[in-house]
Design a protein around this motif. Sequence first.
Motif, PDB file in Angstrom:
ATOM      1  N   GLN B   8      -6.612  18.426  20.049  1.00 13.05           N
ATOM      2  CA  GLN B   8      -7.305  17.825  19.288  1.00 13.05           C
ATOM      3  C   GLN B   8      -6.231  16.100  18.725  1.00 13.05           C
ATOM      4  O   GLN B   8      -7.579  15.700  18.092  1.00 13.05           O
ATOM      5  CB  GLN B   8      -7.434  18.636  18.235  1.00 13.05           C
ATOM      6  CG  GLN B   8      -8.395  19.896  18.555  1.00 13.05           C
ATOM      7  CD  GLN B   8      -8.249  20.834  17.508  1.00 13.05           C
ATOM      8  OE1 GLN B   8      -7.591  20.800  16.797  1.00 13.05           O
ATOM      9  NE2 GLN B   8      -9.139  21.664  17.357  1.00 13.05           N
ATOM     10  N   THR B  83      -7.483  18.390  10.284  1.00 11.39           N
ATOM     11  CA  THR B  83      -8.171  19.199  10.554  1.00 11.39           C
ATOM     12  C   THR B  83     -10.065  20.209  10.508  1.00 11.39           C
ATOM     13  O   THR B  83     -10.639  19.852  10.428  1.00 11.39           O
ATOM     14  CB  THR B  83      -7.057  21.121  10.776  1.00 11.39           C
ATOM     15  OG1 THR B  83      -6.142  20.640  11.581  1.00 11.39           O
ATOM     16  CG2 THR B  83      -8.025  22.272  11.104  1.00 11.39           C
ATOM     17  N   ASP B  86     -11.965  17.339  10.451  1.00  9.09           N
ATOM     18  CA  ASP B  86     -11.979  17.453  11.935  1.00  9.09           C
ATOM     19  C   ASP B  86     -12.147  15.784  12.252  1.00  9.09           C
ATOM     20  O   ASP B  86     -13.694  15.837  12.796  1.00  9.09           O
ATOM     21  CB  ASP B  86     -13.371  17.767  12.041  1.00  9.09           C
ATOM     22  CG  ASP B  86     -13.740  17.694  13.214  1.00  9.09           C
ATOM     23  OD1 ASP B  86     -12.378  17.647  14.247  1.00  9.09           O
ATOM     24  OD2 ASP B  86     -14.870  18.361  14.597  1.00  9.09           O
ATOM     25  N   ASN B 502      -6.740  26.288  17.718  1.00 10.97           N
ATOM     26  CA  ASN B 502      -6.471  25.305  15.533  1.00 10.97           C
ATOM     27  C   ASN B 502      -8.094  25.809  14.972  1.00 10.97           C
ATOM     28  O   ASN B 502      -8.095  25.033  14.628  1.00 10.97           O
ATOM     29  CB  ASN B 502      -5.752  23.951  15.642  1.00 10.97           C
ATOM     30  CG  ASN B 502      -6.119  23.169  14.441  1.00 10.97           C
ATOM     31  OD1 ASN B 502      -4.986  24.128  13.457  1.00 10.97           O
ATOM     32  ND2 ASN B 502      -6.419  21.726  14.294  1.00 10.97           N
ATOM     33  N   GLU B 503      -6.924  27.067  14.213  1.00 10.49           N
ATOM     34  CA  GLU B 503      -8.358  27.459  13.012  1.00 10.49           C
ATOM     35  C   GLU B 503      -7.773  28.083  11.855  1.00 10.49           C
ATOM     36  O   GLU B 503      -6.690  28.502  12.029  1.00 10.49           O
ATOM     37  CB  GLU B 503      -9.521  27.863  13.836  1.00 10.49           C
ATOM     38  CG  GLU B 503      -9.080  29.020  13.806  1.00 10.49           C
ATOM     39  CD  GLU B 503     -10.382  29.632  14.627  1.00 10.49           C
ATOM     40  OE1 GLU B 503     -11.092  29.162  14.891  1.00 10.49           O
ATOM     41  OE2 GLU B 503     -10.086  30.885  14.810  1.00 10.49           O
TER      42      GLU B 503
END
Lengths: 71, 595
Positions: B8, B83, B86, B502-503
């Motif tokens: 990402q 993250t 975003d 990835n969370e």
Amino acid sequence: MSQATEESASEPSAETIREIGHDEYDPVGTFALIGLYFLILVFLWFFMYFVEFLGNDPTVVSGTAVVVALV
Amino acid sequence: MSNVYIDQFPAEAKVIRAAFYSSFLALALGGVFGIIQTLHRTDFLRFMDSVDYYTVLTAHGVFLVISFTIFFLVGIFTWAVTTSLDRGLEDIRFTWGWYSLMAIGITMTGVAILAGFTDAIDMSASVLFTFYAPLQAHPLFYLGLVLFVVGTWVAGVDWFRSWWAWKAENPDERIPLPTFMVLTTMLMWYIATLGVAAAILLFLLPWSLGLIETVNPLLTRTLFWFFGHPVVYFWLMPAYMMWYVMLPKFSGGKLFSDPLARVVFVLFLILSVPTGIHHQYLDPGIAEGFKFIAMTNTMFLLLPSLLTAFTVVASMEHGARQRGGEGYFGWLKALPWRDPVFTGMALAGLMFAAAGFSGMINAGMNINYLVHNTFWVVGHFHLTVGTAVALTFMAVTYWFLPQVTGKALWSRSVALGQVVVWFVGMTFMSNAMHRAGLLGVPRRTAEPQYEGFEFQAAVGSIGELDAQIALGGVLLTISLGMFFANVVGTALNGRSDDLPANEYAGALSGPDDAPLVLDNLKLWTAIAVVLVIFAYTFPLLSIIDRGGLFGPEVIPFPLTVESATTLGFALETAASTSFESAGEIATSALTAVMR
């Protein structure tokens, strides 16, 4: 991509056997655990204050008591 | 494209990797000095001269609590902002800029400290992490610290830039929780570091450079603690962030309450700084009233930690119940204890609960006299920064390292063993340190044994406590070895396609339930500043009034054997003179009373 929100749902992992929502969840275990921790804290604090602190001469408090007694 | 962080945000992942590896290098160095001093103090292995003890202690302190913790947290803060918003950082060159500033700064400081081991270079900085005057370090030590702290300030600007850019595009959205945590922590850090910046730039650095003759030691010390207490929250708040946004996920549940998490971080922002004087309860020259205000603020600070205990445990319980856990305590068995990331964080939290108790003792103005400057305090902060923070960081590394390298973890079993060995080692070491402190064993001492005097223990003995401390130290070193084996093993692995996404954790009660005012960062910063002004203006004015801005005459004191001998002689003379005069006063007073 980021937060596993309710919509994108934290993908129920293999181990999840039931979904518990906001209203069904009753954290009694937390209450029990934090309650136990609180009792330990209170006991240890009493021990520290009355046995270790006041029991160890000289302390500010017992020193004051001696001065008062002398006067 | 996979949902792994490195795919990402490849550029950001590179910076985070650099920050992590810098952090681990510091951890390795700090760990080596840790075991050296543990074995030296407990007299199991003394291969160096006790004169070098302060150099070892300084290296252990600075490498671990400045470079290890802060490099790691800038890594996870970068992860958190990118993250949760975003979006990538605004300008990656800017990001490398602050990383480089931090790296250059800490290298300068590290060189100044390590040079203390050799006489070949005329440089030393054996002033401990607290660098109290009149202990004086080489200017390179202070300059390095300044650069490092400025690096963290610029890092904060980087994250604020991201947030401003995001806000312009999403004007009506709540700040995502991880970003909210980063921003409040950084605001706290900006306020807190003003103290150390003033201490170094106005006094210690010019003094070390020879531009001013003297400093007021109480003033620089108070300015140090202005920063020195909130810095512990700078280590702790990232660990809290991990407990709030990651631990619920690994437990199999959701964060119990997003609003409560915001309240906690706001409370830390406003209460962290006006408490530093509680480290100075025994300092003469600060009035009891000011110390009382600091104590009150400190006791209020227990609130966010207790709120955290509740929220984090409730989130874990939510996971456990979703996994089938039942009963008042039976749910604990349903937690994923075989997962090193979860177990490491949970054990770190458990240790933090114990630290809460010893912290309450430290915080009380009267009972603090019992433990001040004893080994108890060392036991306390090995539970907080040494376990709650360090073990959390090591545990989450097992999740983050695959995310930022794209490589699978080398060994989950070694990882699980590592976190458990750390917990067991710290249980031995820290418990024994606390008990030794109660017997009056001092801290910051190479040889805490004295001829003709024995510490009286009601239970056990000094020998038994020393053995526990040494055993704990050895276990911690083994644990570090296992950690590095995993880091290196992971780095040598090939790219993996089978990594978790990835969370971070969702919330049972989300941001929409939080009052809007919680996101008003200007308001909370203003309140924080006002509280600092209340707590510090009068103490600082009174210290300057009594001792002068640059203090009475003080002999600069680089730590060498010659100066130690001279100082020892001077102290001895002064002490015997004052004893004599005290004796005379007492005699005359007694005579007066008898009359």
